[in-house]
Scaffold this motif. Sequence first.
Motif, PDB file in Angstrom:
ATOM      1  N   MET A   1       0.829  -1.181   0.000  1.00  0.00           N
ATOM      2  CA  MET A   1       0.000   0.000   0.000  1.00  0.00           C
ATOM      3  C   MET A   1       0.882   1.255   0.000  1.00  0.00           C
ATOM      4  O   MET A   1       1.850   1.344   0.741  1.00  0.00           O
ATOM      5  N   LEU A   2       0.528   2.218  -0.834  1.00  0.00           N
ATOM      6  CA  LEU A   2       1.294   3.450  -0.939  1.00  0.00           C
ATOM      7  C   LEU A   2       0.996   4.369   0.245  1.00  0.00           C
ATOM      8  O   LEU A   2      -0.148   4.545   0.633  1.00  0.00           O
ATOM      9  N   LYS A   3       2.079   4.933   0.820  1.00  0.00           N
ATOM     10  CA  LYS A   3       1.957   5.852   1.944  1.00  0.00           C
ATOM     11  C   LYS A   3       2.903   7.018   1.740  1.00  0.00           C
ATOM     12  O   LYS A   3       3.962   6.877   1.115  1.00  0.00           O
ATOM     13  N   LYS A   4       2.554   8.152   2.328  1.00  0.00           N
ATOM     14  CA  LYS A   4       3.423   9.312   2.336  1.00  0.00           C
ATOM     15  C   LYS A   4       4.574   9.036   3.303  1.00  0.00           C
ATOM     16  O   LYS A   4       4.352   8.567   4.417  1.00  0.00           O
ATOM     17  N   ARG A   5       5.801   9.274   2.883  1.00  0.00           N
ATOM     18  CA  ARG A   5       6.992   9.008   3.702  1.00  0.00           C
ATOM     19  C   ARG A   5       7.841  10.265   3.798  1.00  0.00           C
ATOM     20  O   ARG A   5       7.812  11.105   2.910  1.00  0.00           O
ATOM     21  N   CYS A   6       8.622  10.339   4.855  1.00  0.00           N
ATOM     22  CA  CYS A   6       9.538  11.465   5.028  1.00  0.00           C
ATOM     23  C   CYS A   6      10.834  10.940   5.630  1.00  0.00           C
ATOM     24  O   CYS A   6      10.814  10.203   6.616  1.00  0.00           O
TER      25      CYS A   6
ATOM     26  N   ALA B   1      22.866  16.805  -6.558  1.00  0.00           N
ATOM     27  CA  ALA B   1      22.651  16.156  -7.859  1.00  0.00           C
ATOM     28  C   ALA B   1      22.852  14.648  -7.752  1.00  0.00           C
ATOM     29  O   ALA B   1      22.097  13.870  -8.351  1.00  0.00           O
ATOM     30  N   TYR B   2      23.845  14.238  -6.985  1.00  0.00           N
ATOM     31  CA  TYR B   2      24.118  12.818  -6.820  1.00  0.00           C
ATOM     32  C   TYR B   2      22.943  12.097  -6.154  1.00  0.00           C
ATOM     33  O   TYR B   2      22.486  11.057  -6.627  1.00  0.00           O
ATOM     34  N   ILE B   3      22.428  12.662  -5.047  1.00  0.00           N
ATOM     35  CA  ILE B   3      21.327  12.029  -4.312  1.00  0.00           C
ATOM     36  C   ILE B   3      20.061  12.002  -5.166  1.00  0.00           C
ATOM     37  O   ILE B   3      19.394  10.966  -5.262  1.00  0.00           O
ATOM     38  N   SER B   4      19.719  13.127  -5.786  1.00  0.00           N
ATOM     39  CA  SER B   4      18.500  13.133  -6.611  1.00  0.00           C
ATOM     40  C   SER B   4      18.668  12.215  -7.816  1.00  0.00           C
ATOM     41  O   SER B   4      17.726  11.532  -8.214  1.00  0.00           O
ATOM     42  N   GLY B   5      19.864  12.144  -8.375  1.00  0.00           N
ATOM     43  CA  GLY B   5      20.127  11.230  -9.488  1.00  0.00           C
ATOM     44  C   GLY B   5      20.044   9.773  -9.062  1.00  0.00           C
ATOM     45  O   GLY B   5      19.546   8.922  -9.798  1.00  0.00           O
ATOM     46  N   LEU B   6      20.525   9.486  -7.858  1.00  0.00           N
ATOM     47  CA  LEU B   6      20.456   8.129  -7.315  1.00  0.00           C
ATOM     48  C   LEU B   6      18.998   7.671  -7.219  1.00  0.00           C
ATOM     49  O   LEU B   6      18.652   6.565  -7.633  1.00  0.00           O
TER      50      LEU B   6
ATOM     51  N   LYS C   1      16.716   5.053 -10.062  1.00  0.00           N
ATOM     52  CA  LYS C   1      16.012   3.822  -9.662  1.00  0.00           C
ATOM     53  C   LYS C   1      14.509   3.968  -9.845  1.00  0.00           C
ATOM     54  O   LYS C   1      13.733   3.159  -9.360  1.00  0.00           O
ATOM     55  N   SER C   2      14.082   5.060 -10.489  1.00  0.00           N
ATOM     56  CA  SER C   2      12.664   5.361 -10.743  1.00  0.00           C
ATOM     57  C   SER C   2      11.874   5.600  -9.458  1.00  0.00           C
ATOM     58  O   SER C   2      10.700   5.284  -9.367  1.00  0.00           O
ATOM     59  N   TYR C   3      12.533   6.164  -8.445  1.00  0.00           N
ATOM     60  CA  TYR C   3      11.845   6.582  -7.234  1.00  0.00           C
ATOM     61  C   TYR C   3      11.490   8.050  -7.416  1.00  0.00           C
ATOM     62  O   TYR C   3      12.378   8.876  -7.648  1.00  0.00           O
ATOM     63  N   ASN C   4      10.232   8.390  -7.300  1.00  0.00           N
ATOM     64  CA  ASN C   4       9.808   9.769  -7.485  1.00  0.00           C
ATOM     65  C   ASN C   4       9.688  10.483  -6.149  1.00  0.00           C
ATOM     66  O   ASN C   4       9.041   9.990  -5.241  1.00  0.00           O
ATOM     67  N   MET C   5      10.322  11.646  -6.038  1.00  0.00           N
ATOM     68  CA  MET C   5      10.251  12.437  -4.814  1.00  0.00           C
ATOM     69  C   MET C   5       9.081  13.421  -4.914  1.00  0.00           C
ATOM     70  O   MET C   5       8.879  14.021  -5.958  1.00  0.00           O
ATOM     71  N   ASP C   6       8.340  13.588  -3.813  1.00  0.00           N
ATOM     72  CA  ASP C   6       7.297  14.609  -3.771  1.00  0.00           C
ATOM     73  C   ASP C   6       7.922  15.971  -3.503  1.00  0.00           C
ATOM     74  O   ASP C   6       7.518  16.971  -4.069  1.00  0.00           O
ATOM     75  N   SER C   7       8.896  16.012  -2.603  1.00  0.00           N
ATOM     76  CA  SER C   7       9.642  17.253  -2.372  1.00  0.00           C
ATOM     77  C   SER C   7      11.035  16.922  -1.855  1.00  0.00           C
ATOM     78  O   SER C   7      11.275  15.851  -1.296  1.00  0.00           O
TER      79      SER C   7
ATOM     80  N   THR D   1      10.450  13.991   0.875  1.00  0.00           N
ATOM     81  CA  THR D   1       9.143  13.356   1.028  1.00  0.00           C
ATOM     82  C   THR D   1       8.847  12.611  -0.258  1.00  0.00           C
ATOM     83  O   THR D   1       9.193  13.056  -1.351  1.00  0.00           O
ATOM     84  N   LEU D   2       8.233  11.461  -0.101  1.00  0.00           N
ATOM     85  CA  LEU D   2       7.888  10.635  -1.249  1.00  0.00           C
ATOM     86  C   LEU D   2       6.716   9.748  -0.893  1.00  0.00           C
ATOM     87  O   LEU D   2       6.371   9.608   0.270  1.00  0.00           O
ATOM     88  N   THR D   3       6.119   9.167  -1.897  1.00  0.00           N
ATOM     89  CA  THR D   3       5.018   8.236  -1.703  1.00  0.00           C
ATOM     90  C   THR D   3       5.474   6.884  -2.215  1.00  0.00           C
ATOM     91  O   THR D   3       5.900   6.781  -3.373  1.00  0.00           O
ATOM     92  N   SER D   4       5.412   5.872  -1.345  1.00  0.00           N
ATOM     93  CA  SER D   4       5.861   4.541  -1.769  1.00  0.00           C
ATOM     94  C   SER D   4       5.244   3.476  -0.870  1.00  0.00           C
ATOM     95  O   SER D   4       4.679   3.769   0.173  1.00  0.00           O
ATOM     96  N   ASP D   5       5.445   2.230  -1.296  1.00  0.00           N
ATOM     97  CA  ASP D   5       5.029   1.116  -0.445  1.00  0.00           C
ATOM     98  C   ASP D   5       6.182   0.784   0.504  1.00  0.00           C
ATOM     99  O   ASP D   5       7.289   1.322   0.378  1.00  0.00           O
ATOM    100  N   ASP D   6       5.936  -0.103   1.469  1.00  0.00           N
ATOM    101  CA  ASP D   6       6.948  -0.444   2.476  1.00  0.00           C
ATOM    102  C   ASP D   6       8.221  -1.008   1.854  1.00  0.00           C
ATOM    103  O   ASP D   6       9.324  -0.624   2.224  1.00  0.00           O
TER     104      ASP D   6
END
Length: 171
Positions: free
Chosen positions: A1-6, A19-24, A28-34, A51-56
């Motif tokens: 289940m998708l949840k808001k994470r921080c 740039a390195y962290i956001s590129g990392l 891997k196709s992880y989308n950041m909310d902020s 912050t991002l939305t993802s499953d466990d």
Amino acid sequence: MLKKRCISLFVENEVGTLAYISGLLSGKSYNMDSLTVGPTIDPTISRMTITLTSDDRTFEQIKKQLNRSVAVIKVVDFTRGDIYMKELMYIKLTGCDDREMKRASKLAGDYDATIVECVSGSILMESVNPESANDRLLNALQRDFAGRVEIVRGGTVAIEALEQNVLTVYD
């Protein structure tokens, strides 16, 4: 289940780290909310709040990936703890008549926003609240001022509460 994470990262304050962290993460196709970043009291270390939305499962992979990075000093998972979390948002409303100016002022008060400037049919508001509260304010403004709302959102910053199990301040 998708949840808001921080999560919060303490990283080396060096050219290219952001740039390195956001590129990392994007690699891997992880989308950041902020994503927000700023120096700490130690000028050699910066603190990132993501912050991002993802499953466990995906979230655990993200944390492992970040922990393996040489630029990352420490990863702090805010998902399960009590934290203070706020987002800065500026809202500009234009083309308002007197009645709409009063309505905008009332909405600002109702949603704990501050009017920082008010000039001939235009209002500039500042809202420093949890993201969900800013979303509610924005929805109310878009309903009443469709097509005349401009926003700038600064991303979320967060810090652990001094005492756990005392308060939860996501909303």
